[in-house]
Design a protein around this motif. Structure first.
Motif: not given
Length: 234
Positions: A59-77
């Motif tokens: 869960g901790l690993a997925v949370d970290i990946i989600t935050i970093l990946w999400g920031l990239y997606l927000l940049g696109l948005a």
């Protein structure tokens, strides 16, 4: 594509639903930050069964990946990039796979007790994710919003470094501001300090500021990186 009279047909107006996926993304990221803060202390609790430890680490690993990946997606948005619908769909499918795998793991390991509430939350998360994928499908209103031509995005490493710096700086500033605000509120309202109540309140506000600052700092950093003028992709 043009019509028979040579004019480009008007696109359907956007109803605003195409902004639901970015909003959902921010919520999932905030939930991931909360998950990191609330479960980090359990990493050092060696009294827990191995099966629980595996889920915590995952869960901790997925949370970290989600935050970093999400920031990239927000940049696109934020950039209204035409890449966003496809990239978001990939992220959402990966998230749904994780939710299904986590639920299957919980149901098959004897260390966990079945919880109808947890199952309902997981089903709701999957349902919202599927809805977001539907809203960004080809031919949807999202094409009127995320329509900027694909551009040469900044290197992934640059986005990650910017996101990490933004998260760290935002978390520090948010925590300090939250703790300061909590202390002022406690003093201004004459809050009782019996058994450290006013101190706990200030710390709670500080943690809230940490979460908000981390997310806001990461989003701002990625936005700044993606805001630079870029050439269209060849």
């Amino acid at each position: 594509m043009t019509s028979s009279n040579g004019q480009t047909p008007a696109r359907r107006p956007d109803s605003g639903l195409s902004f639901v996926p970015p909003g959902w993304l921010v919520f999932v990221m905030a939930w991931s930050v909360y998950g990191l803060i609330s479960t980090w202390r359990l990493v050092w609790d060696y009294s827990l069964p191995d099966g629980v430890f595996y889920l915590i680490y995952g869960g901790l690993a997925v949370d970290i990946i989600t935050i970093l990946w999400g920031l990239y997606l927000l940049g696109l948005a934020f950039g209204r990039s035409a890449r966003f619908p496809r990239q978001f769909t990939i992220w959402q499918i990966a998230t749904i796979v994780w939710l299904l795998a986590r639920q299957a793991y919980v149901l098959t390991i004897s260390d966990f007790v079945f919880s109808g509430k947890a199952l309902t939350i997981t089903v709701a998360e999957i349902a919202i994710g599927v809805l977001c994928i539907y809203l960004l499908r080809r031919g949807s209103e999202a094409e009127t919003v995320y329509a900027k031509p694909e551009t040469e995005a900044p290197p992934v490493l640059v986005s990650i470094v910017a996101a990490l710096l933004g998260i760290v700086l935002g978390a520090v500033v948010g925590a300090l501001a939250g703790f300061f605000a909590g202390s002022i509120i406690a003093n201004g309202t004459d809050m009782s300090c019996f058994e450290g109540a006013c101190g706990y309140f200030a710390v709670f506000i500080g943690l809230a500021g940490l979460v908000v600052g981390a997310i806001g700092g990461g989003i701002f950093a990625v936005w700044r990186v993606h805001r630079r003028k870029r050439k269209p992709a060849a």
